[in-house]
Design a protein around this motif. Structure first.
Motif, PDB file in Angstrom:
ATOM      1  N   ARG B 189      10.639  25.580  -5.849  1.00 56.79           N
ATOM      2  CA  ARG B 189      10.680  25.488  -4.447  1.00 56.79           C
ATOM      3  C   ARG B 189       9.264  25.299  -4.096  1.00 56.79           C
ATOM      4  N   LYS B 190       8.287  26.107  -4.642  1.00 53.60           N
ATOM      5  CA  LYS B 190       6.879  25.978  -4.198  1.00 53.60           C
ATOM      6  C   LYS B 190       6.315  25.064  -5.237  1.00 53.60           C
ATOM      7  N   ILE B 191       5.863  23.904  -4.680  1.00 55.16           N
ATOM      8  CA  ILE B 191       5.441  22.896  -5.473  1.00 55.16           C
ATOM      9  C   ILE B 191       4.153  22.306  -5.098  1.00 55.16           C
ATOM     10  N   ALA B 192       3.277  22.338  -5.697  1.00 58.32           N
ATOM     11  CA  ALA B 192       1.962  21.908  -5.397  1.00 58.32           C
ATOM     12  C   ALA B 192       1.728  20.340  -5.804  1.00 58.32           C
ATOM     13  N   PHE B 193       0.896  19.918  -5.126  1.00 59.51           N
ATOM     14  CA  PHE B 193       0.276  18.438  -5.320  1.00 59.51           C
ATOM     15  C   PHE B 193      -1.181  18.281  -5.835  1.00 59.51           C
ATOM     16  N   LEU B 194      -1.579  18.129  -6.980  1.00 65.80           N
ATOM     17  CA  LEU B 194      -3.102  18.024  -7.227  1.00 65.80           C
ATOM     18  C   LEU B 194      -3.466  16.509  -7.380  1.00 65.80           C
ATOM     19  N   SER B 195      -4.559  16.250  -6.686  1.00 64.67           N
ATOM     20  CA  SER B 195      -5.091  14.938  -6.898  1.00 64.67           C
ATOM     21  C   SER B 195      -6.585  15.118  -6.465  1.00 64.67           C
ATOM     22  N   ASP B 196      -7.536  14.122  -6.987  1.00 67.52           N
ATOM     23  CA  ASP B 196      -8.815  14.235  -6.480  1.00 67.52           C
ATOM     24  C   ASP B 196      -9.230  13.153  -5.457  1.00 67.52           C
ATOM     25  N   LYS B 197      -8.223  12.260  -4.991  1.00 70.43           N
ATOM     26  CA  LYS B 197      -8.625  11.346  -3.981  1.00 70.43           C
ATOM     27  C   LYS B 197      -7.010  11.315  -2.870  1.00 70.43           C
ATOM     28  N   LYS B 198      -7.214  10.855  -2.142  1.00 73.88           N
ATOM     29  CA  LYS B 198      -6.170  10.740  -0.940  1.00 73.88           C
ATOM     30  C   LYS B 198      -5.830   9.374  -0.724  1.00 73.88           C
ATOM     31  N   ASP B 199      -6.363   8.118  -1.357  1.00 68.87           N
ATOM     32  CA  ASP B 199      -6.254   6.884  -0.936  1.00 68.87           C
ATOM     33  C   ASP B 199      -5.341   6.344  -2.154  1.00 68.87           C
ATOM     34  N   GLY B 200      -4.945   4.995  -2.035  1.00 70.21           N
ATOM     35  CA  GLY B 200      -4.256   4.164  -2.778  1.00 70.21           C
ATOM     36  C   GLY B 200      -3.190   4.853  -3.453  1.00 70.21           C
ATOM     37  N   TYR B 220       7.041  21.153   3.608  1.00 68.71           N
ATOM     38  CA  TYR B 220       6.106  21.158   3.076  1.00 68.71           C
ATOM     39  C   TYR B 220       4.685  21.773   3.791  1.00 68.71           C
ATOM     40  N   SER B 221       3.947  22.230   3.144  1.00 69.77           N
ATOM     41  CA  SER B 221       2.677  22.859   4.048  1.00 69.77           C
ATOM     42  C   SER B 221       1.374  22.190   3.173  1.00 69.77           C
ATOM     43  N   ASP B 222       0.487  22.007   4.004  1.00 69.79           N
ATOM     44  CA  ASP B 222      -0.813  21.744   3.592  1.00 69.79           C
ATOM     45  C   ASP B 222      -1.534  22.504   2.630  1.00 69.79           C
ATOM     46  N   ARG B 223      -1.020  23.743   2.375  1.00 68.60           N
ATOM     47  CA  ARG B 223      -1.524  24.799   1.564  1.00 68.60           C
ATOM     48  C   ARG B 223      -1.083  24.317  -0.013  1.00 68.60           C
ATOM     49  N   TYR B 224      -0.183  23.231   0.022  1.00 63.48           N
ATOM     50  CA  TYR B 224       0.424  22.839  -1.162  1.00 63.48           C
ATOM     51  C   TYR B 224      -0.534  21.752  -1.804  1.00 63.48           C
ATOM     52  N   TYR B 225      -1.480  21.118  -1.059  1.00 68.12           N
ATOM     53  CA  TYR B 225      -2.248  20.185  -1.316  1.00 68.12           C
ATOM     54  C   TYR B 225      -3.172  20.557  -2.165  1.00 68.12           C
ATOM     55  N   PHE B 226      -3.365  20.254  -3.249  1.00 64.50           N
ATOM     56  CA  PHE B 226      -4.659  20.874  -4.364  1.00 64.50           C
ATOM     57  C   PHE B 226      -5.234  19.596  -4.014  1.00 64.50           C
ATOM     58  N   LEU B 227      -6.297  19.480  -3.537  1.00 63.57           N
ATOM     59  CA  LEU B 227      -7.557  18.529  -3.463  1.00 63.57           C
ATOM     60  C   LEU B 227      -8.387  19.026  -4.499  1.00 63.57           C
ATOM     61  N   MET B 228      -8.754  18.438  -5.614  1.00 64.29           N
ATOM     62  CA  MET B 228      -9.790  19.096  -6.450  1.00 64.29           C
ATOM     63  C   MET B 228     -11.089  17.860  -6.241  1.00 64.29           C
ATOM     64  N   ARG B 229     -12.250  18.507  -6.469  1.00 64.33           N
ATOM     65  CA  ARG B 229     -13.446  17.760  -6.732  1.00 64.33           C
ATOM     66  C   ARG B 229     -13.752  17.285  -8.163  1.00 64.33           C
ATOM     67  N   SER B 230     -14.009  16.145  -8.366  1.00 62.73           N
ATOM     68  CA  SER B 230     -14.040  15.602  -9.716  1.00 62.73           C
ATOM     69  C   SER B 230     -15.448  15.197 -10.301  1.00 62.73           C
ATOM     70  N   THR B 231     -16.311  15.684  -9.354  1.00 60.06           N
ATOM     71  CA  THR B 231     -17.655  15.300  -9.681  1.00 60.06           C
ATOM     72  C   THR B 231     -18.143  16.003 -10.888  1.00 60.06           C
ATOM     73  N   ARG B 232     -19.041  15.740 -11.576  1.00 60.52           N
ATOM     74  CA  ARG B 232     -19.526  16.566 -12.648  1.00 60.52           C
ATOM     75  C   ARG B 232     -20.080  17.995 -12.476  1.00 60.52           C
ATOM     76  N   ASP B 233     -20.873  18.183 -11.154  1.00 59.60           N
ATOM     77  CA  ASP B 233     -21.349  19.527 -10.720  1.00 59.60           C
ATOM     78  C   ASP B 233     -20.136  20.326 -10.364  1.00 59.60           C
ATOM     79  N   GLU B 234     -19.049  19.497  -9.838  1.00 56.29           N
ATOM     80  CA  GLU B 234     -17.878  20.604  -9.275  1.00 56.29           C
ATOM     81  C   GLU B 234     -16.644  20.595  -9.739  1.00 56.29           C
TER      82      GLU B 234
END
Lengths: 347, 347
Positions: B189-200, B220-234
């Motif tokens: 029931r509590k399902i997150a969504f993981l991506s590193d971009k929000k377009d396309g 749905y809650s925005d807390r379930y949007y797992f937006l990761m940073r994918s640059t080398r440093d981060e």
DNA sequence: TTGAAAGCGCTAACAA
DNA sequence: TTGTTAGCGCTTTCAA
């Protein structure tokens, strides 16, 4: 696309003048003319026609990356993460130098040579090429060549014209020696060696492994050579088969991070614990694999793959532009990076 | 390299005749002449000069693969396994059709366009391109284009000449819908969504995820949007940060196998068990990752990446050769493949 | 059935 | 300081 001729017509001057300012040969052009041409060029967003330029100058601005494959590869060679990282470095360097990269991939060396010559590539990057193939290339192609990770026989190398060939390599033997010695230092005695080929780079790494064993007074047995099959149809089965043999051993040095991580998983699936039951050392240090996809994180022999690619490309471009290479061989360092895949077995 | 002119001279005939037999335009050439020329051609191993041929015919035999990057990418784009696999398929198809692949990679669309035009590429493969960039390309380039995984606005698409543009896509929305529904079906029931971009592509997959949630009456809650940073440093830090949030959730659908496998490891390092505490569904099904590098093996949304690449290349080449595309869009299927990364939470 | 010649867009030697 | 012209290797039109 507007042509120089058309520009000259509109500006009512000769193509020579236009061509000269395009190439910055402005010693003999009046400031006003330069200004006038430059402005027009910008305005129409002139882009030179490479084809025409190349034909006139008998060059191509193309750097060829030659990847001779074997028919039974387990997947397209571009999917090999080592190749990807290397090509990434090469692509960057080539682009920044104003050249263009063309891939010559095939399992047929004759086809590769034909593609090279038909495009009149300015220089070649040869990946871990076998002697006879290198010789065939050289027979048809007399321009700068940089070979990468290639162990060419003295005879073949000497066929090449001096300063038309340089090799960029790695201290493969030493890297494997260090990895193996490290394991020995941690108390391991039964150490396997995993690779999917027995020639070139793998052969040298095997030698380093053997030397470390022998320096420590450990006897080598052929049972410790884990030769995996890496074709698509056989890889999983091969990994499983080897995982059974893994029980006889406490550690394995692998010739790539990719294989190490795959084999590690196979072993765990077969009930072994890593590193408690069996330790792993990888090779190359593909960060995404060794430290982000492999669990536990992989202790591995690091090399700067992207840097090697860039160095190879820049060396080649230097040769193309007439700079003499500083030597016929450049050997890059390795460095063991300790992570979590090796257990200490000393009491 | 021998030229046609030289061959004609040695055979004491005109270049026209030689050229004609090279091209098989032999209706008006006597059998003896054909034979004579052919034999000579073989003997000297004649290879045409592409540059000259292209200049004369105003073509290039070059297929351009356009990869617009962002400045802060975490590594060279060729190291992305999705890109590798796609380019593998493309390279194969392009080569087999007798064309040549040239990579146009840059974070500067103007530079890309310049490189395309200077080489007079015969056709273009555009990867997940943004609207404004696509428009800029089209403004300067009026030849066949196949876009891949590109969600172009209707307005932009309509700017392109009819049957000069086709898009090859994926049922991204449906794939993500299926993945999410599958999790819901397993009692999550509590399902997150993981991506590193929000377009396309990511946006569409997110929509599928949302729709599945909503169809099942899950809020749905925005807390379930797992937006990761994918640059080398981060990237590592970002993965760690998200791993903490992962405790609030029992499953996560990820927009790539790569990120799924990396995040899965991060979660385990943070003390979670997979799939007991948290389940994962990936996307793409890069076999080496999903079934050989990831442990447990990854349940994921399969797509035929290499096939998509080949289809794109073949469609483009068809257009170049004057065959009309069968439609302006081809959408490929996905299929959920169940492996070991999802737990059944129903009692 | 074959050949002469112009032309693709650009460069560069040479002349003016 | 600027312009004329030949030529890079190949294709293609047109004439023979």
């Amino acid at each position: 696309m507007i042509t120089i001729k058309e520009i000259a017509r509109q500006l009512d001057m000769s193509t020579t003048t236009v061509s000269n300012v395009i190439h910055g040969k402005t010693k003999e052009v009046s400031p006003e003319t330069i200004e006038r041409v430059q402005r027009f060029l910008d305005q129409v967003e002139y882009v030179p026609n490479m084809t025409a330029r190349n034909l006139a100058q008998n060059k191509s601005k193309i750097i060829g990356a030659v990847l001779k494959t074997t028919e039974d590869r387990y997947s397209h060679i571009l999917m090999d993460p080592f190749v990807s990282e290397m090509l990434g470095g090469i692509e960057t360097a080539v682009r920044e130098a104003g050249y263009f990269l063309m891939l010559y991939i095939s399992d047929d060396i004759a086809e590769i040579i034909e593609r090279i010559t038909t495009w009149n590539a300015d220089g070649l990057l040869l990946f871990w090429m076998m002697d006879d193939d290198a010789a065939r290339v050289h027979k048809k192609y007399r321009k700068p060549v940089v070979s990468i990770d290639t162990y060419m026989s003295r005879e073949t190398a000497e066929q090449f014209d001096q300063d038309l060939l340089v090799n960029i390599g790695l201290e493969d033997e030493q890297g494997a020696y260090d990895a193996t010695s490290y394991l020995i230092g941690k108390g391991h005695r039964k150490i396997a060696f995993l690779s999917d080929k027995k020639d070139g780079v793998d052969q040298m790494r095997f030698r380093g492994y053997r030397r470390a064993l022998s320096d420590a007074g450990i006897e080598y047995s052929d049972r410790y050579y884990f030769l995996m099959r890496s074709t698509r149809d056989e890889i999983d089965e091969s990994l499983d088969r080897l995982a059974e043999k893994a029980r006889k051993v406490t550690a394995v040095v692998c010739t790539s991070d990719m294989f190490a991580a795959m084999f590690l998983n196979a072993c765990i699936r077969h009930g072994l614990r890593v590193p408690e039951d069996i330790s792993f050392v990888g090779f190359d240090d593909i960060t995404n694999i060794s430290s982000r996809l492999c669990r536990p994180r992989l202790t591995t022999v690091h090399q700067d793959i992207g840097g090697k690619g860039m160095l190879a490309a820049n060396t080649l471009i230097g040769m193309i532009q007439g700079r003499n290479p500083s030597g016929s061989e450049i050997i890059m360092n390795t460095r063991l990076v300790e992570r979590e895949s090796v257990a200490d077995r000393r009491q």
